[in-house]
Design a protein around this motif. Structure first.
Motif, PDB file in Angstrom:
ATOM      1  N   TYR A  35       1.810  11.287  18.140  1.00  0.00           N
ATOM      2  CA  TYR A  35       2.190  10.473  16.988  1.00  0.00           C
ATOM      3  C   TYR A  35       1.315  10.833  15.780  1.00  0.00           C
ATOM      4  CZ  TYR A  35       4.201   7.747  20.785  1.00  0.00           C
ATOM      5  OH  TYR A  35       4.887   7.372  21.895  1.00  0.00           O
ATOM      6  N   CYS A  36       1.901  10.723  14.612  1.00  0.00           N
ATOM      7  CA  CYS A  36       1.120  10.894  13.389  1.00  0.00           C
ATOM      8  C   CYS A  36       0.443   9.567  13.060  1.00  0.00           C
ATOM      9  CB  CYS A  36       2.032  11.298  12.230  1.00  0.00           C
ATOM     10  SG  CYS A  36       2.791  12.931  12.399  1.00  0.00           S
ATOM     11  N   PRO A  37      -0.638   9.595  12.290  1.00  0.00           N
ATOM     12  CA  PRO A  37      -1.300   8.332  11.929  1.00  0.00           C
ATOM     13  C   PRO A  37      -0.402   7.464  11.076  1.00  0.00           C
ATOM     14  CG  PRO A  37      -2.166  10.157  10.634  1.00  0.00           C
ATOM     15  CD  PRO A  37      -1.314  10.776  11.694  1.00  0.00           C
ATOM     16  N   SER A  72       4.664   7.559   8.602  1.00  0.00           N
ATOM     17  CA  SER A  72       3.787   8.653   9.035  1.00  0.00           C
ATOM     18  C   SER A  72       3.401   9.555   7.869  1.00  0.00           C
ATOM     19  CB  SER A  72       4.470   9.470  10.138  1.00  0.00           C
ATOM     20  OG  SER A  72       5.725   9.974   9.705  1.00  0.00           O
ATOM     21  N   LEU A  73       4.310   9.742   6.902  1.00  0.00           N
ATOM     22  CA  LEU A  73       3.977  10.547   5.728  1.00  0.00           C
ATOM     23  C   LEU A  73       2.849   9.902   4.938  1.00  0.00           C
ATOM     24  CD1 LEU A  73       4.378  12.808   3.695  1.00  0.00           C
ATOM     25  CD2 LEU A  73       6.271  11.494   2.692  1.00  0.00           C
ATOM     26  N   LEU A  74       2.940   8.604   4.725  1.00  0.00           N
ATOM     27  CA  LEU A  74       1.874   7.904   4.008  1.00  0.00           C
ATOM     28  C   LEU A  74       0.592   7.872   4.833  1.00  0.00           C
ATOM     29  CD1 LEU A  74       3.823   4.881   2.435  1.00  0.00           C
ATOM     30  CD2 LEU A  74       3.243   7.082   1.409  1.00  0.00           C
ATOM     31  N   GLY A  75       0.724   7.772   6.152  1.00  0.00           N
ATOM     32  CA  GLY A  75      -0.455   7.770   7.016  1.00  0.00           C
ATOM     33  C   GLY A  75      -1.200   9.094   6.962  1.00  0.00           C
ATOM     34  N   LEU A  76      -0.451  10.198   6.998  1.00  0.00           N
ATOM     35  CA  LEU A  76      -1.081  11.514   6.899  1.00  0.00           C
ATOM     36  C   LEU A  76      -1.742  11.706   5.535  1.00  0.00           C
ATOM     37  CD1 LEU A  76       1.536  13.863   8.619  1.00  0.00           C
ATOM     38  CD2 LEU A  76      -0.816  13.466   9.356  1.00  0.00           C
TER      39      LEU A  76
END
Length: 271
Positions: free
Chosen positions: A248-250, A51-55
């Motif tokens: 959910y985060c991206p 999720s960190l990389l997605g954001l």
């Protein structure tokens, strides 16, 4: 002759006006900045950094970024930092875009940032405390320090389940069995700053809480808890209309998927 002089005067006036307009635009240019607050607590984080990389990808690919835009990444603190968040990355988005040469160039520079965050993420440890209030407050402070105004379109993203267990008043409001309904909660001044709280549905079903005497207790999640989390956090922000919740985060796309750390399952810290 008079006509020529008139045209020269008009040209000079027009040029002067154009220069003055450009100076005004530059001086009053408002740059959007972005902040990500990551929650590595055992109740939310699985150590995969997806999720960190997605954001991060979402921010890098946004059309809102402009010349001078920055991305800062904070990680919630723990006992070793007196619950204060720590910065693990700060990136200048426009510096990347000035040298891009087509799609391949764009992907290359995005991957440099994603790789840097992925490497740092691998060294994060799961915690049993979630000082979310302090983390988000610091994130807002960072954006203010960069000059964010209501018309700057700055954004803060918080990747967390919202289960604060460090700030006593917020913890009481989140506790279904506490019975407190009218508590004066601390406020976060997000005036002019959009806040996205994503990941509220990502939890292992337990809340690592701090008991009054310093011990830990685990509270089982229920169907009403997500609604309660949203309700409590919305009341904490000075401008709740600028606060949005996402379950959910991206997730990271193919750009950064192969950069995610390959780790063995991590056991949650024992109470």
């Amino acid at each position: 002759m008079k006509t020529i002089v008139l045209w020269i005067v008009l040209f000079c006036v027009g040029s002067t006006g154009f220069v003055a307009w450009r100076v005004h635009v530059v001086r009053n240019h408002e740059t959007p900045h972005f902040e990500i607050v990551e929650d590595p607590s055992a109740s939310h984080w699985d150590g995969k950094c997806e999720s960190l990389l997605g954001l991060t990808e979402q921010v890098l690919q946004t059309n809102d970024a402009d010349s001078g835009s920055t991305l800062t990444v904070l990680v919630l603190g723990d006992k070793s930092t007196a619950n204060e968040p720590r910065r693990i990355g700060a990136y200048s988005i426009p510096m990347l875009r000035k040298v891009l040469e087509g799609k391949s160039g764009r992907l290359r520079y995005q991957q440099e940032i994603l790789r840097d965050l992925s490497d740092k993420c691998q060294h994060l440890r799961r915690t049993t405390i979630s000082p979310i209030f302090l983390g988000v407050t610091q994130g807002i402070t960072d954006l203010r320090a960069r000059g964010c105004k209501p018309t700057s379109h700055c954004k803060l993203f918080s990747d967390s389940d919202g289960k604060e267990n460090a700030e006593p008043l917020i913890r009481k409001m989140l506790d279904a069995n506490d019975g407190q309904k009218h508590i004066s909660l601390p406020q976060i001044d997000n005036f002019g700053i959009e806040v996205v709280l994503c990941g509220v549905a990502v939890t292992d079903g337990r809340i690592s809480d701090l008991a009054e005497k310093g011990g830990r207790k685990f509270v089982t999640g229920d169907s009403d808890r997500v609604h309660r989390v949203e309700e409590v956090w919305r009341s904490i922000f000075a401008e709740p209309a600028l606060v949005r919740f996402e379950p959910y985060c991206p997730n990271s796309t193919e750009v950064g998927a192969h950069l995610m750390p390959k780790i063995s399952p991590i056991e949650a810290p024992q109470p």
